[in-house]
Design an enzyme around this catalytic site. Structure first.
Site, PDB file in Angstrom:
ATOM      1  N   ARG A 120     -46.153 -12.970  34.471  1.00  0.00           N
ATOM      2  CA  ARG A 120     -45.123 -12.378  33.624  1.00  0.00           C
ATOM      3  C   ARG A 120     -43.825 -13.172  33.603  1.00  0.00           C
ATOM      4  O   ARG A 120     -43.244 -13.398  32.549  1.00  0.00           O
ATOM      5  CB  ARG A 120     -44.821 -10.963  34.115  1.00  0.00           C
ATOM      6  CG  ARG A 120     -45.950 -10.015  33.878  1.00  0.00           C
ATOM      7  CD  ARG A 120     -45.669  -8.650  34.438  1.00  0.00           C
ATOM      8  NE  ARG A 120     -46.790  -7.774  34.094  1.00  0.00           N
ATOM      9  CZ  ARG A 120     -46.888  -6.502  34.475  1.00  0.00           C
ATOM     10  NH1 ARG A 120     -45.940  -5.960  35.214  1.00  0.00           N
ATOM     11  NH2 ARG A 120     -47.912  -5.774  34.123  1.00  0.00           N
ATOM     12  N   HIS A 140     -40.707  -8.157  31.459  1.00  0.00           N
ATOM     13  CA  HIS A 140     -42.073  -8.188  30.945  1.00  0.00           C
ATOM     14  C   HIS A 140     -42.108  -8.978  29.637  1.00  0.00           C
ATOM     15  O   HIS A 140     -41.310  -8.742  28.751  1.00  0.00           O
ATOM     16  CB  HIS A 140     -42.536  -6.751  30.724  1.00  0.00           C
ATOM     17  CG  HIS A 140     -44.017  -6.623  30.594  1.00  0.00           C
ATOM     18  ND1 HIS A 140     -44.709  -7.113  29.512  1.00  0.00           N
ATOM     19  CD2 HIS A 140     -44.933  -6.075  31.407  1.00  0.00           C
ATOM     20  CE1 HIS A 140     -45.996  -6.862  29.682  1.00  0.00           C
ATOM     21  NE2 HIS A 140     -46.161  -6.230  30.824  1.00  0.00           N
TER      22      HIS A 140
END
Ligand SMILES: Cc1cc2nc3c(=O)[nH]c(=O)nc-3n(C[C@H](O)[C@H](O)[C@H](O)COP(=O)(O)OP(=O)(O)OC[C@H]3O[C@@H](n4cnc5c(N)ncnc54)[C@H](O)[C@@H]3O)c2cc1C
Ligand code: FES
Lengths: 641, 252
Positions: A330, A266
């Site tokens: 992401r 992330h």
């Protein structure tokens, strides 16, 4: 190992209906004769256990924490997707399906993903009925937001605590069944093994964390809902107890493990700040809606951010991806941050961070508007870092967050071991090589509330199972095996700690190896090196780990040691998986497989398959492939330029 | 800016439920002020392990203030000196070099100590089991938008629903009451249309369970509100009392 996905026939939109009709059922009066074990009380486990118990099965439920309400799902912030199309902005079941399969870079099974999108709407209805306090519009209808770069607003949320509220809803449903006597809840238990009788899953061995006792539990089906394995990297956004143990024990008993190298990293987490650090904190991805990502243009520029003039800043995402800018997916955002830091342009005390700057948004929309949107997150950031994002830019860096890989399951969420099911993050089924934001909560609840009961009924309706009890030889053997393993873990501890290492020291070493060689960007040389290094760490662990205390008591070092021992074994198939997939797809970037512009290059001709690993006993693990065919969508190359 | 501090820790050590416990003293040097409180305990535990001693048992999981698993009394205050944070969110920059910190488990008749700082809070689960939910089965529920709920009402329900079940309220209450915890769930459901149907039964059952677990009565000491890491308001207790009274009166 046979990989039969058992995908039902018929048009995509009719498969689930056809399947439900073709499946066997169990007569309501007979259900109480059957026992189901559910391991895990996150969204997947709690919803599955409650639903099975409501239908009349006897259910035994296990979790590591002191209460089922504390499972890692509680930490999810952003929201849950559904194809309600309440906003009338062009969403549909097919669009949610398409976005999910494309987001996964065409490495998931069409039929499963379509079903996920189909049941998504029922999840929202269910949660509303339970009293989940979703955000509302002023007229009283449910509010939505666009999340993770989606072009429609399909994400439902409860402030920044969506996972908490959904989990408390499922926990409520579970609690109701505990009260009704249909669920027996076992907290502070760690599953150590699956017990097979005649090749079928018939129970588990668990360790009571308070007393240290090994216990046998017998059932007709075993459902694993034990979450993801991100903590193989030591540092991740996962809760401390998240582990691979349950899935790994199942693998060792013969369950196939799919795509273990698919790990989502992330992009917006608080950077690492010291070697004592125990976990990484996620900052919601919604911040990228208003924050601009930049680094200094010049390497090693140590000036304060405010002292770096515009002309000397590199807004690298906006420059490289003009149409998506700061909102690229992401994996793209994470890789680019790493690239900038590798070039020596990272900021902060470690050089492993980039700025996320709200100054422009503040001057455009005003302090009040920005604070209203992100105040909670800013305060959370300030508590940890002692710096105020309203005054100076945030510093962020990518962190391990979610694992798309997991136990291989067929359309009925059954592993390659008959009677052993896997749901939620611990299976591989729906997210391919990359998961979209707000889709994990959806999948966990889809599996638990709406899919697993159909699958369990079909399995029980088509198989005749012998009566057995915990005195049967396979249960005894399993208990003995688990006890032996604990004895092996403790064998170095007699002579005291001198010259030995602690569990955490080894775990950190493993984490570094995996992060450096099997992290955001991978290549054959580094992966090979890691494969050679790994057994050395394993040997060090087994020869030198020192664990204080003994087994018949609360021993948190021993608990961690058991999990690290499994991570050490599991890491091998992760590395092998990354090594054999010589293409880039989704989260998995092989440096050898890039376009001329340095973007990930998929290779559909050779890698349009799920990689499934089978335990090879003392030999090397064996690779099997489930081919993926796309009948209803055409795989396209992602482009965010 | 980060700096480092030296501390003296007095920590409650108790090998198991039936053993007698006592405060043990440890010194810990070079603690970075950027560490969280639990990371400081990790450092202590690594040190104890390397000295051949038993590390301190404490509960924790998410380490970001949401699972409700962590908690201890630090210098007499549940979750320590900072407002509206859990122990895992407390950072060492709130302490000074030379400080002595007394660290004890959450204490209450209803929370037996299992080891050191680790306690048994299953009584809170049993309160929820007695009625802290809407009794709906999976499936067949109406469309999510079929019951409009005013945004303000939903926000109030969310304020109450934010409870993480850590037990700090109980540990801080001079009477060991679980009123803030119980009232948070009762309020959440009382504020929403979905919770109305079973409102009375819920209030009666949850209060009865609370009493049978050995939690004390509320005398408005307000200590619970002061330590709650989620800022749950004691207005919820007033709402519980209303719900309970209405239930008692109408049950006659
Ligand atoms: C910080 C953060 C934010 C997130 N935000 C979002 C979001 O906004 N939207 C979204 O869709 N997803 C989000 N995710 C992902 C999502 O939260 C998880 O993927 C999901 O909650 C996993 O649910 P689960 O039920 O599969 O497992 P978990 O919730 O991880 O539960 C695992 C359960 O298994 C038990 N268990 C594990 N091993 C054993 C064992 N050996 N023996 C006994 N019990 C065991 C545990 O005790 C626990 O009860 C987020 C994740 C993180 C880390
Ligand atoms: S560890 Fe989860 S709240 Fe502190």
């Amino acid at each position: 190992m046979e990989l039969n996905a058992r995908v039902p026939a018929g048009p995509l939109a009719e498969k689930w209906d056809n399947h439900r009709f073709a499946n066997k059922l169990v007569n309501p009066a007979n259900r109480r004769k059957y026992r189901a074990i559910v391991v895990g009380t996150g969204l997947a486990g709690a919803s599955a256990a409650a639903t099975l118990a409501e239908q009349g099965y006897q259910v035994q439920v296990f979790c590591i924490q002191d209460s089922p309400r504390r499972a890692h799902s509680i930490a999810a912030q952003g929201g849950i997707n559904a194809a309600k199309s309440y906003q009338n902005d062009g969403d549909s079941v097919f669009r949610l399906f398409y976005d999910t399969i494309k987001g996964g870079d065409f490495r998931a099974r069409e039929a499963n993903v379509y079903r996920l999108a189909q049941v998504s709407n029922e999840i929202i209805d269910q949660c509303v009925a339970q009293g989940v306090p979703f955000a509302r519009e002023y007229g009283g209808t449910l509010a939505n937001r666009s999340f993770g770069g989606a072009q429609v607003s399909r994400t439902f949320y409860a402030r920044g605590q969506t996972g908490q509220q959904l989990l408390l809803g499922a926990y409520g449903a579970l609690s109701r069944q505990i009260k009704a006597g249909r669920v027996a809840m076992f907290t502070r238990r760690e599953m150590m093994d699956v017990v097979l009788v005649d090749g079928r899953a018939r129970g588990i061995t668990s360790r009571n964390i308070i007393t240290g006792e090994m216990e046998s539990h017998v059932a007709d089906v075993v459902i694993l809902a034990t979450g993801g394995y991100g903590n193989v990297y030591f540092l991740s956004t996962n809760a401390m107890a998240s582990n691979v143990t349950a899935a790994w024990r199942a693998y060792r008993c013969g369950a196939g493990f799919a795509n273990p190298s698919f790990v989502q990293i992330h992009p917006t987490c608080i950077p690492v700040h010291g070697d004592y650090q125990s976990k990484l904190t996620l900052m919601s991805e919604s911040l990228r809606n208003d924050g601009r990502v930049w680094v200094p243009k010049n390497q090693g520029d140590l000036r304060k951010p405010a002292d770096i003039p515009e002309a000397e800043r590199d807004y690298y995402l906006e420059n490289k991806y003009p149409s998506f800018g700061n909102l690229v997916p992401r994996d793209v955002a994470s890789r680019n941050a790493k690239e900038q830091c590798d070039l020596g342009k990272g900021v902060g005390s470690t050089g492993l961070a980039v700025y996320l700057d709200f100054a422009d948004a503040i001057s455009r929309d005003g302090r009040e508007t920005i604070f209203k949107k992100y105040g909670n997150l800013f305060q959370m950031y300030e508590k940890i870092t002692d710096s105020n994002p309203m005054v100076e830019p945030m510093m962020i860096y990518p962190a391990v967050h979610y694992t798309m890989g997991g136990l291989w399951v067929d359309y009925d969420l059954m592993t390659t071991i008959p009677g052993l099911f896997a749901i939620g993050e611990c299976n591989f089924s729906d997210h391919g090589a990359n998961r979209l934001g707000a889709s994990a909560l959806m999948q966990g609840l889809a599996d638990g509330y709406f899919i697993i009961a159909t699958a369990v009924a079909n399995y029980l309706g088509t198989n005749k199972l012998e009566q057995i009890n915990e005195h049967a030889a396979p249960f005894l053997d399993s208990r003995r095996g688990c006890e032996d393993r604990i004895a092996r873990l403790l064998k170095n501890s007699g002579g005291g700690p001198a010259g030995k290492c602690t569990v955490d020291e080894i775990h950190k070493e493993l984490g570094r190896l995996m992060w450096d060689n099997c992290g955001m960007a991978r290549n054959a040389t580094d992966l090979q090196a890691a494969l050679e290094e790994l057994p050395k760490i394993g040997k060090k662990f087994w020869d030198h780990v020192y664990i204080p205390g003994n087994t018949r008591e609360i021993n948190q070092s021993l608990e961690r040691a058991g999990r690290v021992a499994d991570f050490l074994e599991f890491a091998e198939i992760m590395i092998r998986d990354a090594l054999t997939r010589e293409e880039s797809c989704g989260c998995h970037l092989r440096e050898e497989s890039q376009t001329e512009e340095g973007e990930a290059k998929r290779d559909d001709a050779n890698y349009s398959h799920v990689s499934v690993w089978e335990h090879g006993g003392d030999g090397a693990p064996k690779l099997h492939k489930e081919p993926l065919s796309f009948e209803f969508v055409t795989p396209s190359q992602r482009s965010y330029k | 800016m980060s700096s480092s501090i030296n501390l003296t820790l007095k920590i409650w050590r108790q090998p198991h439920s039936d053993a007698l416990g006592s405060l043990e003293t440890y010194t810990l040097d070079h603690i970075s002020t950027d560490m969280s409180f639990l990371e400081m305990l990790d450092v202590l535990n690594e040190k104890l392990t390397k000295e051949g001693k038993d590390p301190v048992a404490f509960d924790h999981d998410c380490r970001e203030g949401i699972c409700g698993m962590c908690g201890a009394i630090v210098d007499g205050v549940a979750h320590g000196p900072e407002k509206e944070v859990t122990l895992c969110q407390l950072h060492m920059r709130h302490f000074k070099s030379g400080d002595t910190l007394v660290i004890e488990p959450f204490r209450s008749r209803a929370f037996p100590i299992k080891k050191d700082l680790l306690i048994d809070r299953s009584a809170l689960d049993r309160i929820i089991q007695s009625g802290g939910y809407v009794s709906v089965n999976t499936g067949g529920t109406p469309d999510g938008n079929s019951i409009p709920i005013p945004a303000k009402q939903a926000e109030l329900a969310m304020d109450a629903a934010a409870c993480i079940g850590c037990g700090a309220c109980v540990a801080s209450c001079p009477n060991g009451a679980a009123m803030l915890f119980t009232s948070a769930k009762i309020s959440q459901l009382a504020l929403l249309p979905q919770g109305q149907v079973e409102g009375k039964e819920r209030a009666l059952a949850m209060v009865a369970q609370m009493d049978s677990e050995g939690f004390g009565n509320c005398t408005n000491a307000r200590e619970c509100e002061a330590v709650c890491p989620k800022g749950i308001s004691i207005r919820n207790i007033a709402r519980l009392n209303r719900e309970y009274l209405t239930a008692v009166l109408s049950e006659g």
